[in-house]
Design a protein around this motif. Sequence first.
Motif, PDB file in Angstrom:
ATOM      1  N   SER A   1     102.825 195.844  54.723  1.00 37.56           N
ATOM      2  CA  SER A   1     103.624 196.145  54.500  1.00 37.56           C
ATOM      3  C   SER A   1     104.347 197.592  53.935  1.00 37.56           C
ATOM      4  O   SER A   1     104.183 197.454  52.427  1.00 37.56           O
ATOM      5  N   GLY A   2     104.591 198.328  54.400  1.00 35.12           N
ATOM      6  CA  GLY A   2     104.912 199.722  53.575  1.00 35.12           C
ATOM      7  C   GLY A   2     104.314 200.871  53.162  1.00 35.12           C
ATOM      8  O   GLY A   2     104.352 201.525  52.835  1.00 35.12           O
ATOM      9  N   LYS A   3     102.796 200.593  53.538  1.00 35.52           N
ATOM     10  CA  LYS A   3     101.686 200.490  53.168  1.00 35.52           C
ATOM     11  C   LYS A   3     101.655 202.268  53.599  1.00 35.52           C
ATOM     12  O   LYS A   3     101.774 202.117  55.339  1.00 35.52           O
ATOM     13  N   LYS A   4     100.634 203.152  53.362  1.00 32.14           N
ATOM     14  CA  LYS A   4      99.938 203.910  54.381  1.00 32.14           C
ATOM     15  C   LYS A   4      98.686 203.632  54.188  1.00 32.14           C
ATOM     16  O   LYS A   4      98.166 203.923  52.995  1.00 32.14           O
ATOM     17  N   ILE A   5      97.531 203.811  54.913  1.00 32.30           N
ATOM     18  CA  ILE A   5      96.916 202.626  55.231  1.00 32.30           C
ATOM     19  C   ILE A   5      95.477 204.015  55.977  1.00 32.30           C
ATOM     20  O   ILE A   5      95.364 204.674  56.955  1.00 32.30           O
ATOM     21  N   LEU A   6      94.237 203.566  54.997  1.00 34.23           N
ATOM     22  CA  LEU A   6      93.686 203.982  55.736  1.00 34.23           C
ATOM     23  C   LEU A   6      92.237 203.443  55.946  1.00 34.23           C
ATOM     24  O   LEU A   6      91.727 202.475  55.109  1.00 34.23           O
ATOM     25  N   VAL A   7      91.430 203.344  57.213  1.00 37.00           N
ATOM     26  CA  VAL A   7      90.505 201.853  57.520  1.00 37.00           C
ATOM     27  C   VAL A   7      89.393 202.620  58.235  1.00 37.00           C
ATOM     28  O   VAL A   7      89.164 203.763  58.711  1.00 37.00           O
ATOM     29  N   ALA A   8      88.582 201.554  57.096  1.00 33.50           N
ATOM     30  CA  ALA A   8      86.957 202.450  57.724  1.00 33.50           C
ATOM     31  C   ALA A   8      86.928 201.234  59.244  1.00 33.50           C
ATOM     32  O   ALA A   8      86.627 200.869  59.067  1.00 33.50           O
ATOM     33  N   PHE A   9      87.340 202.260  60.551  1.00 29.27           N
ATOM     34  CA  PHE A   9      86.769 202.231  61.608  1.00 29.27           C
ATOM     35  C   PHE A   9      84.881 201.882  61.946  1.00 29.27           C
ATOM     36  O   PHE A   9      84.869 203.348  61.834  1.00 29.27           O
ATOM     37  N   SER A  10      84.604 201.250  62.736  1.00 35.81           N
ATOM     38  CA  SER A  10      83.453 201.915  63.213  1.00 35.81           C
ATOM     39  C   SER A  10      83.212 201.122  64.613  1.00 35.81           C
ATOM     40  O   SER A  10      82.538 201.423  65.235  1.00 35.81           O
ATOM     41  N   GLY A  11      84.467 201.032  64.880  1.00 30.74           N
ATOM     42  CA  GLY A  11      84.756 200.746  66.690  1.00 30.74           C
ATOM     43  C   GLY A  11      84.024 199.313  67.268  1.00 30.74           C
ATOM     44  O   GLY A  11      84.309 199.000  68.432  1.00 30.74           O
TER      45      GLY A  11
ATOM     46  N   LYS B   1     102.651 201.308  57.219  1.00 31.06           N
ATOM     47  CA  LYS B   1     104.080 202.760  57.879  1.00 31.06           C
ATOM     48  C   LYS B   1     103.087 203.621  58.068  1.00 31.06           C
ATOM     49  O   LYS B   1     103.799 203.949  58.954  1.00 31.06           O
ATOM     50  N   GLU B   2     102.532 203.618  58.173  1.00 30.77           N
ATOM     51  CA  GLU B   2     100.687 204.957  58.432  1.00 30.77           C
ATOM     52  C   GLU B   2     100.296 204.783  58.453  1.00 30.77           C
ATOM     53  O   GLU B   2      99.380 203.637  57.357  1.00 30.77           O
ATOM     54  N   VAL B   3      98.805 204.936  59.843  1.00 29.57           N
ATOM     55  CA  VAL B   3      97.944 204.330  59.994  1.00 29.57           C
ATOM     56  C   VAL B   3      96.595 205.079  60.703  1.00 29.57           C
ATOM     57  O   VAL B   3      96.811 206.218  60.861  1.00 29.57           O
ATOM     58  N   LYS B   4      95.096 205.509  60.013  1.00 34.77           N
ATOM     59  CA  LYS B   4      94.614 206.394  60.297  1.00 34.77           C
ATOM     60  C   LYS B   4      92.815 205.891  59.464  1.00 34.77           C
ATOM     61  O   LYS B   4      92.677 205.219  58.839  1.00 34.77           O
ATOM     62  N   GLY B   5      92.323 206.220  61.080  1.00 36.17           N
ATOM     63  CA  GLY B   5      90.633 205.224  61.026  1.00 36.17           C
ATOM     64  C   GLY B   5      89.679 207.218  60.853  1.00 36.17           C
ATOM     65  O   GLY B   5      90.378 207.710  61.575  1.00 36.17           O
ATOM     66  N   VAL B   6      89.101 206.239  60.167  1.00 38.70           N
ATOM     67  CA  VAL B   6      87.592 207.479  59.510  1.00 38.70           C
ATOM     68  C   VAL B   6      87.013 206.287  60.083  1.00 38.70           C
ATOM     69  O   VAL B   6      86.167 205.436  60.207  1.00 38.70           O
ATOM     70  N   PHE B   7      85.958 207.451  60.630  1.00 42.11           N
ATOM     71  CA  PHE B   7      84.638 207.048  61.175  1.00 42.11           C
ATOM     72  C   PHE B   7      83.417 208.005  60.580  1.00 42.11           C
ATOM     73  O   PHE B   7      83.308 208.856  60.615  1.00 42.11           O
TER      74      PHE B   7
ATOM     75  N   THR C   1      89.421 210.292  62.098  1.00 42.09           N
ATOM     76  CA  THR C   1      89.049 211.203  61.988  1.00 42.09           C
ATOM     77  C   THR C   1      87.145 211.051  61.834  1.00 42.09           C
ATOM     78  O   THR C   1      86.953 210.189  61.129  1.00 42.09           O
ATOM     79  N   ILE C   2      86.354 212.042  62.290  1.00 43.60           N
ATOM     80  CA  ILE C   2      84.914 211.746  62.147  1.00 43.60           C
ATOM     81  C   ILE C   2      84.573 212.202  60.935  1.00 43.60           C
ATOM     82  O   ILE C   2      84.168 213.488  60.773  1.00 43.60           O
ATOM     83  N   TYR C   3      83.757 211.746  60.229  1.00 42.82           N
ATOM     84  CA  TYR C   3      83.011 211.998  59.026  1.00 42.82           C
ATOM     85  C   TYR C   3      82.012 212.005  59.356  1.00 42.82           C
ATOM     86  O   TYR C   3      81.138 210.992  58.656  1.00 42.82           O
ATOM     87  N   THR C   4      80.940 213.563  59.214  1.00 42.43           N
ATOM     88  CA  THR C   4      79.644 213.435  59.292  1.00 42.43           C
ATOM     89  C   THR C   4      79.038 213.116  58.239  1.00 42.43           C
ATOM     90  O   THR C   4      79.905 214.170  56.574  1.00 42.43           O
ATOM     91  N   LEU C   5      78.121 212.172  57.451  1.00 39.80           N
ATOM     92  CA  LEU C   5      77.067 211.881  56.359  1.00 39.80           C
ATOM     93  C   LEU C   5      75.812 212.373  56.922  1.00 39.80           C
ATOM     94  O   LEU C   5      75.121 211.171  57.610  1.00 39.80           O
ATOM     95  N   ASN C   6      74.889 212.815  56.391  1.00 37.11           N
ATOM     96  CA  ASN C   6      74.081 213.479  56.039  1.00 37.11           C
ATOM     97  C   ASN C   6      72.980 211.791  55.397  1.00 37.11           C
ATOM     98  O   ASN C   6      72.486 211.848  54.640  1.00 37.11           O
TER      99      ASN C   6
END
Length: 286
Positions: free
Chosen positions: A25-35, A51-57, A83-88
């Motif tokens: 509730s009321g938060k700007k959230i970043l979600v670790a998203f794997s599908g 309040k706002e959400v963004k997924g990061v894969f 957002t897709i972030y690449t990790l080696n």
Amino acid sequence: MTILSREDIPEILKEKIRIVKSFFSGKKILVAFSGGIDSTLVLFFAKKFGKEVKGVFIYSPLTPTQEINQAKQFSTLLNIPITIYTLNSLQIREIRENLPNRCYHCKKRILDILIEIAKHDGHDLVIDGTNFSDLGLHRPGLLALKESNVQSPLAEGKFTKSDIITLTQILSLPSRNISSQACLASRIPYNTEITVDLLNKIDKAEIFLRTLIKNTTVPLRVRIHKLLPSDLLLARIESDARLIELINNRGIREDVNSNLKKMGFAFVTIDLSGFSSGSMDKIVKL
């Protein structure tokens, strides 16, 4: 109609949803998203209650092609940007050498990245899809999660895997008809070095088998074993009765054998025990 006013959701699940809602509730959230089914539900909740959400894969050489394709598709269907972030990940020694604590080091690096992104973008909360059932399983990555500031609202709300499957069906989420997922490293015995070549062989084999199955609910793993002292590879296919019945057809069986051998497997086998999540962990315990 809100989720909590729906009559088709049992009251016990509504109580758990209220706990999750309080997180967002009321938060700007970043979600670790794997599908996967867990992170898709938590991404859905974050959009509904935050309040706002963004997924990061987090994409790495360990990511199955099916997983990233699902993540892109589901985020589009849910109308939530990711957002897709690449990790080696193979640059990390403990992962590359496939030590028994590989998952800890992988999870730790992923969580560090998520926290860095959240700080940069001004998110109030970083969350993942760990559920209450996960807490009782052998998951080295849980230690890394415990050491971080990333929160797991499904676990806090005591959502079991069964709860998540039920709610996903009721809400008709895009993840309702998929099988469980895991990184490609889980197909390789501990202490066998992980290479891009090995990972590609596994990924291609599973993609090929899925084109035959044509059913996303069928669990599937192509586990590999090196036949020491040579570098020959044995493919051990884990699935359920639906794939085994399919391969009983001689033409399909020959097609599977021929194609996997072309991919670099000297021997192609079916595990008669069927699909078993975390079966490589059992080898460590022997």
